[in-house]
Design a protein around this motif. Structure first.
Motif, mmCIF file in Angstrom:
data_model
loop_
_atom_site.group_PDB
_atom_site.id
_atom_site.type_symbol
_atom_site.label_atom_id
_atom_site.label_comp_id
_atom_site.label_asym_id
_atom_site.label_seq_id
_atom_site.Cartn_x
_atom_site.Cartn_y
_atom_site.Cartn_z
ATOM 1 N N LEU A 1 12.918 26.911 -50.184
ATOM 2 C CA LEU A 1 13.869 27.106 -49.485
ATOM 3 C C LEU A 1 13.576 26.983 -47.923
ATOM 4 C CD1 LEU A 1 14.287 31.620 -50.642
ATOM 5 C CD2 LEU A 1 15.519 29.545 -50.742
ATOM 6 N N ALA A 2 12.766 26.912 -47.604
ATOM 7 C CA ALA A 2 12.695 26.445 -46.463
ATOM 8 C C ALA A 2 13.772 25.478 -45.901
ATOM 9 C CB ALA A 2 11.943 26.304 -45.814
ATOM 10 N N GLY A 3 12.781 24.629 -46.904
ATOM 11 C CA GLY A 3 13.880 22.740 -46.573
ATOM 12 C C GLY A 3 15.506 22.666 -46.889
ATOM 13 N N ALA A 4 15.686 24.055 -47.398
ATOM 14 C CA ALA A 4 17.558 23.748 -47.836
ATOM 15 C C ALA A 4 18.110 24.024 -46.227
ATOM 16 C CB ALA A 4 17.735 24.809 -49.177
ATOM 17 N N GLY A 5 17.060 25.610 -46.077
ATOM 18 C CA GLY A 5 17.291 26.240 -44.369
ATOM 19 C C GLY A 5 17.493 25.367 -43.531
ATOM 20 N N ALA A 6 17.079 24.261 -43.476
ATOM 21 C CA ALA A 6 16.504 23.993 -42.716
ATOM 22 C C ALA A 6 18.289 22.387 -42.948
ATOM 23 C CB ALA A 6 15.322 22.672 -42.233
ATOM 24 N N LEU A 7 17.810 21.965 -43.453
ATOM 25 C CA LEU A 7 19.370 20.993 -44.127
ATOM 26 C C LEU A 7 20.573 21.767 -43.481
ATOM 27 C CD1 LEU A 7 18.094 19.080 -47.327
ATOM 28 C CD2 LEU A 7 18.660 18.264 -44.903
ATOM 29 N N PHE A 8 20.787 22.701 -44.161
ATOM 30 C CA PHE A 8 21.878 23.704 -43.770
ATOM 31 C C PHE A 8 22.046 24.064 -42.681
ATOM 32 C CE2 PHE A 8 24.392 27.864 -45.018
ATOM 33 C CZ PHE A 8 25.746 27.369 -45.505
ATOM 34 N N ASN A 9 21.078 24.422 -41.809
ATOM 35 C CA ASN A 9 22.082 24.885 -41.082
ATOM 36 C C ASN A 9 21.905 24.033 -40.132
ATOM 37 O OD1 ASN A 9 21.953 28.516 -40.180
ATOM 38 N ND2 ASN A 9 19.848 27.726 -41.247
ATOM 39 N N PHE A 10 21.348 22.139 -39.774
ATOM 40 C CA PHE A 10 21.362 21.362 -39.040
ATOM 41 C C PHE A 10 22.790 21.028 -39.539
ATOM 42 C CE2 PHE A 10 21.848 17.092 -37.698
ATOM 43 C CZ PHE A 10 20.763 17.034 -36.397
ATOM 44 N N TYR A 11 23.635 21.160 -40.723
ATOM 45 C CA TYR A 11 24.466 20.577 -41.105
ATOM 46 C C TYR A 11 26.219 21.638 -40.875
ATOM 47 C CZ TYR A 11 28.714 21.748 -43.874
ATOM 48 O OH TYR A 11 29.836 21.481 -45.026
ATOM 49 N N GLY A 12 25.845 23.189 -40.182
ATOM 50 C CA GLY A 12 26.598 23.659 -39.839
ATOM 51 C C GLY A 12 26.491 23.698 -38.409
ATOM 52 N N ALA A 13 25.189 22.902 -37.982
ATOM 53 C CA ALA A 13 25.506 23.034 -36.256
ATOM 54 C C ALA A 13 26.263 22.202 -36.151
ATOM 55 C CB ALA A 13 24.092 22.328 -35.885
ATOM 56 N N VAL A 14 25.754 20.564 -36.740
ATOM 57 C CA VAL A 14 27.093 19.605 -36.647
ATOM 58 C C VAL A 14 28.733 20.000 -37.156
ATOM 59 C CG1 VAL A 14 27.347 17.719 -37.529
ATOM 60 C CG2 VAL A 14 25.405 18.268 -37.118
ATOM 61 N N TYR A 15 28.455 20.795 -38.394
ATOM 62 C CA TYR A 15 29.593 20.826 -38.691
ATOM 63 C C TYR A 15 30.754 21.269 -37.785
ATOM 64 C CZ TYR A 15 33.277 23.301 -41.319
ATOM 65 O OH TYR A 15 34.960 24.338 -41.765
ATOM 66 N N MET A 16 29.783 22.857 -36.805
ATOM 67 C CA MET A 16 30.858 22.979 -35.835
ATOM 68 C C MET A 16 31.361 23.148 -34.762
ATOM 69 S SD MET A 16 31.368 26.246 -37.345
ATOM 70 C CE MET A 16 31.647 27.222 -35.745
ATOM 71 N N LEU A 17 31.115 21.655 -34.365
ATOM 72 C CA LEU A 17 31.079 20.658 -32.849
ATOM 73 C C LEU A 17 32.388 20.022 -33.797
ATOM 74 C CD1 LEU A 17 27.762 18.521 -32.744
ATOM 75 C CD2 LEU A 17 28.673 20.078 -31.059
ATOM 76 N N SER A 18 33.075 20.052 -34.652
ATOM 77 C CA SER A 18 34.068 19.058 -34.943
ATOM 78 C C SER A 18 35.326 20.044 -35.267
ATOM 79 C CB SER A 18 34.161 18.029 -35.745
ATOM 80 O OG SER A 18 33.677 18.620 -37.040
ATOM 81 N N CYS B 1 27.760 35.097 -46.095
ATOM 82 C CA CYS B 1 26.738 35.451 -46.997
ATOM 83 C C CYS B 1 25.184 35.107 -45.738
ATOM 84 C CB CYS B 1 26.338 34.763 -47.807
ATOM 85 S SG CYS B 1 24.611 35.646 -48.937
ATOM 86 N N PHE B 2 24.923 35.697 -44.989
ATOM 87 C CA PHE B 2 23.428 36.222 -44.332
ATOM 88 C C PHE B 2 22.618 35.243 -44.804
ATOM 89 C CE2 PHE B 2 22.486 40.792 -45.574
ATOM 90 C CZ PHE B 2 22.150 40.435 -45.586
ATOM 91 N N PHE B 3 22.164 36.273 -46.957
ATOM 92 C CA PHE B 3 21.402 34.968 -47.790
ATOM 93 C C PHE B 3 20.633 33.579 -47.542
ATOM 94 C CE2 PHE B 3 21.502 39.509 -49.516
ATOM 95 C CZ PHE B 3 20.706 40.587 -49.234
ATOM 96 N N ILE B 4 22.568 33.001 -47.885
ATOM 97 C CA ILE B 4 22.327 31.719 -47.196
ATOM 98 C C ILE B 4 22.794 31.203 -46.090
ATOM 99 C CG2 ILE B 4 23.754 29.684 -48.142
ATOM 100 C CD1 ILE B 4 25.234 30.990 -50.126
ATOM 101 N N ALA B 5 22.804 31.898 -45.049
ATOM 102 C CA ALA B 5 22.406 31.458 -43.497
ATOM 103 C C ALA B 5 21.159 31.625 -43.240
ATOM 104 C CB ALA B 5 22.981 31.985 -41.873
ATOM 105 N N SER B 6 20.316 32.701 -43.290
ATOM 106 C CA SER B 6 19.036 32.761 -43.132
ATOM 107 C C SER B 6 17.934 33.437 -44.557
ATOM 108 C CB SER B 6 18.895 33.429 -42.410
ATOM 109 O OG SER B 6 19.566 33.689 -40.912
ATOM 110 N N PRO B 7 17.724 31.773 -45.053
ATOM 111 C CA PRO B 7 17.424 32.291 -46.417
ATOM 112 C C PRO B 7 16.207 32.598 -46.648
ATOM 113 C CG PRO B 7 17.860 30.193 -46.196
ATOM 114 C CD PRO B 7 17.576 30.174 -44.747
ATOM 115 N N ILE B 8 15.189 33.557 -45.302
ATOM 116 C CA ILE B 8 14.192 34.306 -44.867
ATOM 117 C C ILE B 8 14.273 35.182 -45.809
ATOM 118 C CG2 ILE B 8 14.626 34.752 -42.998
ATOM 119 C CD1 ILE B 8 11.654 35.198 -42.588
#
Length: 398
Positions: free
Chosen positions: A380-397, A296-303
């Motif tokens: 939404l901005a704060g949640a987007g920052a946390l979620f996308n940083f989580y996702g970037a690290v998640y994809m490392l493993s 869901c792109f509304f979650i990936a990019s809360p803008i």
């Protein structure tokens, strides 16, 4: 939508706010690459643009020894291997190629910072206060799916980050009514992601009709010549490689030659579901989401969530003029075109193709009356920052 004007000078408050926003994105990228094992200054094995630039410097339009890079999406045409992506980023890669540098991840980080600065300056030009400018600059980069793209200098991510940067800088010059650099930059964006042509054409058409109405023929020619030159260069390069000015090479990827074309109506509904499918929780409250073809792109990019809410609110209050529907209409048309592709980007966190739609949202907000940022937007901005940083690290493993 017509270009806005700002009477505000870019003084110390704006300089401090821009520096703060840039430093936050830079810090996030340094932290990510530290978690990745210190990769900010490392070469990127998927940096096809650098490989193309190196071959250009040696006088070749094809990739010599392309068979040695089976992990890259290289087109095979008449026995030779070619970069299968629009080549504008390779032009920028000529400098590091000439210097013998291979710093794909750092290069990508610099483009991400340039994109953030472009967004900030657009909102400054539209008359927003420093805090508001910083909010939109961060909301559209650090707090969106753009952040994951900024973490890697691979060919796919470079194309999207540079498309974003060229587009927002094009918007900045358009707002300044400096149309020649505006449309030159928009043309370069098309040379990164071809579907940006729809946005570029609409901006150019509106400006061209205004110039024609006022009989400013020299002005029309002046701001049309740069993008026309870029289009001719791209078409010529395609022609000398594939005999078709509109063919960038993807049609000659082995998978498309073997299994059919890259754009079909059959792909539409599956791809649309891919960018709408929800993120859920397991019984142990672990997040569950797809890492293939998006979620869901509304979650990936809360803008996009804020944009949808503001569109609905404006419609309910009957504050939407016909011109206010142009940006969402163009975004939906671009999304529909993207959904015709065979995939929506394959392995990924979020819905990376939809990052191309963020400039439409920014364009819409640039033309709207300024209003205070509410708690919901900040959350939404704060949640987007946390979620996308989580996702970037998640994809490392994963």
């Amino acid at each position: 939508m017509s270009p806005a004007l700002s009477s505000r000078a870019f003084g110390r408050p704006h300089a401090r706010a821009l520096a703060a926003a840039l430093s936050l994105l830079a810090l996030a990228l340094v932290l990510y690459h530290s978690l990745a094992g210190g990769t900010l200054l490392s070469p990127n094995a998927y940096d096809s643009y650098l490989l193309q630039a190196q071959n250009w410097l040696e006088g070749r339009a094809y990739i010599e020894g392309g068979e040695n890079y089976p992990w890259l999406e290289l087109a095979v045409f008449e026995g030779r291997y070619y970069l299968s992506f629009p080549p504008a980023p390779s032009v920028l890669a000529l400098l590091p190629a000439a210097l013998g540098l291979s710093l794909g991840n750092l290069w990508q980080a610099l483009w991400a910072l340039a994109a953030l600065a472009g967004v900030y300056l657009c909102f400054w030009r539209a008359g927003h206060a420093p805090r508001s400018c910083a909010f939109w600059a961060l909301f559209s980069t650090l707090c969106s799916n753009f952040f994951w793209l900024a973490c890697s200098g691979g060919v796919w991510f470079q194309a999207q980050a540079l498309n974003f940067a060229f587009t927002v800088w094009g918007l900045f010059f358009w707002l300044k009514k400096q149309c020649a650099p505006a449309f030159f930059l928009m043309a370069l964006a098309v040379g990164c992601r071809p579907f940006t042509a729809l946005f570029a054409f609409v901006l150019w058409l509106g400006t061209a009709l205004g110039a024609a109405k006022e009989r400013r023929w020299r002005s029309l020619a002046a701001f049309t010549a740069p993008p026309a030159a870029v289009a001719l260069a791209l078409g010529w390069y395609n022609f000398i490689r594939f005999g078709n000015p509109l063919e960038f090479g993807h049609s000659w990827l082995p998978e498309f030659v073997r299994d059919g074309g890259q754009f079909t109506l059959e792909n539409f509904w599956g791809n649309l579901w891919g960018v709408l499918r929800p993120v859920t929780f397991t019984s142990s409250l672990d997040l569950s989401f797809s890492t293939f073809n998006g979620f869901c792109f509304f979650i990936a990019s809360p803008i996009f969530l804020l944009w949808a809410a503001d569109l609905a609110r404006a419609a309910a209050k009957k504050r939407l003029a016909p011109k206010d529907l142009l940006a969402p209409a163009l975004a939906l048309a671009t999304l529909a075109a993207l959904c015709l592709h065979r995939t929506m980007g394959g392995w990924q966190f979020g819905a990376r193709y939809t990052v191309d739609l963020i400039p439409f949202a920014l364009w819409w907000y640039l033309a709207r009356p300024r209003r205070p940022l509410g708690a919901g937007a900040l959350w939404l901005a704060g949640a987007g920052a946390l979620f996308n940083f989580y996702g970037a690290v998640y994809m490392l493993s994963h």
